[in-house]
Design a protein around this motif. Structure first.
Motif, PDB file in Angstrom:
ATOM      1  N   ASN A  65       0.860  -1.179   0.000  1.00 22.03           N
ATOM      2  CA  ASN A  65       0.000   0.000   0.000  1.00 22.03           C
ATOM      3  C   ASN A  65       0.900   1.234   0.000  1.00 22.03           C
ATOM      4  N   ILE A  66       0.302   2.400   0.135  1.00 19.25           N
ATOM      5  CA  ILE A  66       1.102   3.631   0.054  1.00 19.25           C
ATOM      6  C   ILE A  66       2.175   3.665   1.140  1.00 19.25           C
ATOM      7  N   TYR A  67       1.822   3.241   2.352  1.00 22.07           N
ATOM      8  CA  TYR A  67       2.763   3.324   3.466  1.00 22.07           C
ATOM      9  C   TYR A  67       3.921   2.331   3.320  1.00 22.07           C
ATOM     10  N   SER A  68       3.610   1.102   2.926  1.00 25.26           N
ATOM     11  CA  SER A  68       4.684   0.121   2.776  1.00 25.26           C
ATOM     12  C   SER A  68       5.569   0.456   1.574  1.00 25.26           C
ATOM     13  N   TYR A  69       4.984   1.108   0.558  1.00 27.34           N
ATOM     14  CA  TYR A  69       5.774   1.558  -0.583  1.00 27.34           C
ATOM     15  C   TYR A  69       6.808   2.590  -0.133  1.00 27.34           C
ATOM     16  N   VAL A  70       6.358   3.554   0.659  1.00 28.30           N
ATOM     17  CA  VAL A  70       7.269   4.585   1.173  1.00 28.30           C
ATOM     18  C   VAL A  70       8.320   3.946   2.082  1.00 28.30           C
ATOM     19  N   GLU A  71       7.892   2.994   2.912  1.00 26.76           N
ATOM     20  CA  GLU A  71       8.829   2.305   3.803  1.00 26.76           C
ATOM     21  C   GLU A  71       9.940   1.631   3.005  1.00 26.76           C
ATOM     22  N   ALA A  72       9.578   0.997   1.873  1.00 27.24           N
ATOM     23  CA  ALA A  72      10.565   0.314   1.046  1.00 27.24           C
ATOM     24  C   ALA A  72      11.556   1.289   0.433  1.00 27.24           C
ATOM     25  N   LYS A  73      11.098   2.506   0.162  1.00 26.69           N
ATOM     26  CA  LYS A  73      11.982   3.515  -0.423  1.00 26.69           C
ATOM     27  C   LYS A  73      12.923   4.128   0.612  1.00 26.69           C
ATOM     28  N   LEU A  74      12.527   4.068   1.885  1.00 29.75           N
ATOM     29  CA  LEU A  74      13.297   4.757   2.920  1.00 29.75           C
ATOM     30  C   LEU A  74      14.247   3.842   3.705  1.00 29.75           C
ATOM     31  N   PHE A  75      13.898   2.553   3.818  1.00 28.39           N
ATOM     32  CA  PHE A  75      14.648   1.685   4.730  1.00 28.39           C
ATOM     33  C   PHE A  75      15.337   0.531   3.999  1.00 28.39           C
ATOM     34  N   ASP A  76      16.486   0.137   4.553  1.00 25.62           N
ATOM     35  CA  ASP A  76      17.216  -1.011   4.024  1.00 25.62           C
ATOM     36  C   ASP A  76      16.462  -2.305   4.329  1.00 25.62           C
ATOM     37  N   TYR A  77      16.672  -3.299   3.475  1.00 28.97           N
ATOM     38  CA  TYR A  77      16.113  -4.650   3.649  1.00 28.97           C
ATOM     39  C   TYR A  77      14.590  -4.690   3.598  1.00 28.97           C
ATOM     40  N   VAL A  78      13.996  -3.667   2.989  1.00 34.13           N
ATOM     41  CA  VAL A  78      12.575  -3.696   2.647  1.00 34.13           C
ATOM     42  C   VAL A  78      12.516  -3.535   1.127  1.00 34.13           C
ATOM     43  N   GLU A  79      12.005  -4.561   0.426  1.00 28.35           N
ATOM     44  CA  GLU A  79      12.100  -4.614  -1.025  1.00 28.35           C
ATOM     45  C   GLU A  79      10.733  -4.579  -1.685  1.00 28.35           C
ATOM     46  N   LEU A  80      10.700  -3.957  -2.875  1.00 29.64           N
ATOM     47  CA  LEU A  80       9.491  -3.922  -3.692  1.00 29.64           C
ATOM     48  C   LEU A  80       9.661  -4.828  -4.908  1.00 29.64           C
ATOM     49  N   TYR A  81       8.582  -5.556  -5.260  1.00 33.40           N
ATOM     50  CA  TYR A  81       8.592  -6.408  -6.446  1.00 33.40           C
ATOM     51  C   TYR A  81       7.312  -6.158  -7.244  1.00 33.40           C
ATOM     52  N   PRO A  82       7.408  -6.039  -8.571  1.00 30.13           N
ATOM     53  CA  PRO A  82       6.182  -5.929  -9.374  1.00 30.13           C
ATOM     54  C   PRO A  82       5.315  -7.168  -9.172  1.00 30.13           C
ATOM     55  N   VAL A  83       4.016  -7.006  -9.291  1.00 32.36           N
ATOM     56  CA  VAL A  83       3.095  -8.122  -9.096  1.00 32.36           C
ATOM     57  C   VAL A  83       3.480  -9.317  -9.953  1.00 32.36           C
ATOM     58  N   GLU A  84       3.864  -9.062 -11.215  1.00 33.87           N
ATOM     59  CA  GLU A  84       4.176 -10.165 -12.127  1.00 33.87           C
ATOM     60  C   GLU A  84       5.428 -10.933 -11.717  1.00 33.87           C
ATOM     61  N   ALA A  85       6.246 -10.354 -10.843  1.00 33.44           N
ATOM     62  CA  ALA A  85       7.424 -11.068 -10.352  1.00 33.44           C
ATOM     63  C   ALA A  85       7.063 -12.056  -9.250  1.00 33.44           C
ATOM     64  N   ILE A  86       5.869 -11.926  -8.672  1.00 30.67           N
ATOM     65  CA  ILE A  86       5.439 -12.802  -7.581  1.00 30.67           C
ATOM     66  C   ILE A  86       4.380 -13.792  -8.044  1.00 30.67           C
ATOM     67  N   LEU A  87       3.359 -13.302  -8.731  1.00 35.40           N
ATOM     68  CA  LEU A  87       2.277 -14.165  -9.200  1.00 35.40           C
ATOM     69  C   LEU A  87       2.594 -14.702 -10.588  1.00 35.40           C
ATOM     70  N   HIS A  88       2.304 -15.982 -10.804  1.00 37.68           N
ATOM     71  CA  HIS A  88       2.389 -16.538 -12.140  1.00 37.68           C
ATOM     72  C   HIS A  88       1.341 -15.879 -13.030  1.00 37.68           C
ATOM     73  N   GLU A  89       1.522 -16.000 -14.330  1.00 37.52           N
ATOM     74  CA  GLU A  89       0.561 -15.420 -15.264  1.00 37.52           C
ATOM     75  C   GLU A  89      -0.838 -15.970 -14.998  1.00 37.52           C
ATOM     76  N   THR A  90      -1.800 -15.124 -14.837  1.00 41.60           N
ATOM     77  CA  THR A  90      -3.222 -15.419 -14.569  1.00 41.60           C
ATOM     78  C   THR A  90      -3.458 -15.948 -13.154  1.00 41.60           C
ATOM     79  N   GLU A  91      -2.431 -16.042 -12.320  1.00 39.11           N
ATOM     80  CA  GLU A  91      -2.591 -16.582 -10.970  1.00 39.11           C
ATOM     81  C   GLU A  91      -3.247 -15.552 -10.055  1.00 39.11           C
ATOM     82  N   THR A  92      -4.186 -16.001  -9.243  1.00 43.90           N
ATOM     83  CA  THR A  92      -4.839 -15.132  -8.270  1.00 43.90           C
ATOM     84  C   THR A  92      -4.083 -15.183  -6.940  1.00 43.90           C
ATOM     85  N   GLN A  93      -4.448 -14.274  -6.035  1.00 41.97           N
ATOM     86  CA  GLN A  93      -3.817 -14.267  -4.716  1.00 41.97           C
ATOM     87  C   GLN A  93      -4.121 -15.573  -3.969  1.00 41.97           C
ATOM     88  N   ASP A  94      -5.353 -16.065  -4.063  1.00 41.15           N
ATOM     89  CA  ASP A  94      -5.701 -17.324  -3.404  1.00 41.15           C
ATOM     90  C   ASP A  94      -4.891 -18.488  -3.963  1.00 41.15           C
TER      91      ASP A  94
END
Length: 339
Positions: A65-94
């Motif tokens: 969310n907005i807060y965790s995005y800012v946290e990742a930009k400000l602190f070490d060892y907090v990383e951001l990944y695009p959705v497609e880097a985590i979910l397989h193609e067409t894969e849902t969160q469930d």
């Protein structure tokens, strides 16, 4: 008037802050998780106790969310990944969650097999069916099956593996039906589904699901591994070490707090994982003295190299130990002086 303006402004600000929590961005954020002792969650019947401890390490992962995005930009060892880097193609969160939990199940089975065989005990498997980890959109199974469903029979026949299931269904002709017996939330029912060609591979016939084996391992003495909602395969090595230590008379911990990470396959090979820098941070905070890291046969930028760099950067006193196979970890522990 000023009072009304103040109240109105406060309400707007409060609503914006709430929106910041619930508004998801197209990223996932990961940060250091915890180092969890394994003795309370792994119990071998009649197993020996340890003076020290083995710990699995985790990474906290969630939609940004907005807060965790800012946290990742400000602190070490907090990383951001695009959705497609985590979910397989067409894969849902469930479906992602189901995949992670079943990967953990596979990791536990491999760990038990490796530990028992290493300790000289026989291992047998009982196949119970297959689990669905993904349903392909716009294929026949879409809307009829869900991630997490367990298939126990096809056309009234049991089968011994996901490969056997795929082979059976793949021999059908387009338009033919299969009758599946499934278990969902402890309820059993049958579902009829047509088989169709896959859109990305018209020569391949199926119903549009991804599967993993559902099997139960039989060992004596019995072992229970309670992982609750922890997902993924990265605790395999540490599971194996905890189980093996409980099976053996010798206490391999020798009083040390031992953390680590790495997948394990049925032969005892240790594989790399993601987020090892964050796991080093978690283990250091938990007071670990030793950390086993996948060596990846010494390749450049291996998990081990990144673990060493992170430990140095955070000024950790942990000893980082490279492992390619479970024997590397056991041999290291055997040579440790008693603390």
């Amino acid at each position: 008037m000023k009072s009304k303006i103040f109240i109105g402004s406060s309400i707007v600000i409060a609503l914006m802050m709430i929106a910041g929590i619930f508004f998801s961005l197209p990223y996932y954020v990961s940060k250091p998780g915890i180092a969890k002792e394994l003795a309370p969650i792994i119990q071998v019947a009649g197993g020996t106790e340890e003076k020290g401890s083995y710990m699995l390490t985790t990474v906290r992962m969630g939609r940004a969310n907005i807060y965790s995005y800012v946290e990742a930009k400000l602190f070490d060892y907090v990383e951001l990944y695009p959705v497609e880097a985590i979910l397989h193609e067409t894969e849902t969160q469930d479906e992602y969650n189901a995949r992670q939990l079943h990967m953990m199940t596979g990791s536990k089975l491999n760990a038990i097999e490796v530990a028992y065989k290493k300790a000289g005990y026989p291992v047998e498997y009982e196949y119970k069916g297959v689990y669905i980890v993904q349903v392909v959109p716009d294929m026949p199974a879409d809307g009829k099956l869900l991630a997490g469903d367990r298939i126990t029979q096809v056309d009234g026949q049991e089968f011994s593996s996901s490969e056997r299931f795929i082979e059976y269904v793949g021999k059908k002709k387009a338009g033919e039906q299969v009758e599946l017996t499934i278990t969902r939330e402890d309820k059993t029912k049958t579902v009829k589904i047509s088989v169709e060609p896959f859109k990305d591979d018209p020569k391949k016939i199926g119903i549009g699901i991804s599967l993993v084996d559902d099997k139960e391992i039989n060992v004596d003495p019995k072992v229970t591994v309670k992982t609750d909602e922890i997902g993924g395969p990265s605790a395999g090595l540490m599971f194996s070490l905890e189980i093996y230590d409980q099976l053996m008379e010798e206490d391999y911990t020798k009083g040390y707090k031992i953390a680590g990470t790495g997948t394990i396959d049925p032969t005892g090979m240790v594989g790399p994982i993601g987020g090892i820098d964050q796991k080093i941070v978690a283990a250091d905070k938990a007071g670990a003295e030793i950390f086993f890291a996948p060596n990846e046969k010494g390749i450049k930028d291996s998990n081990y190299e990144l673990a060493v760099k992170t430990a140095r950067d955070i000024d950790s006193k942990m000893k980082i130990v490279p492992v390619d196979v479970i024997d590397d970890a056991i041999n290291y522990l055997q040579k440790l002086p008693i603390e």
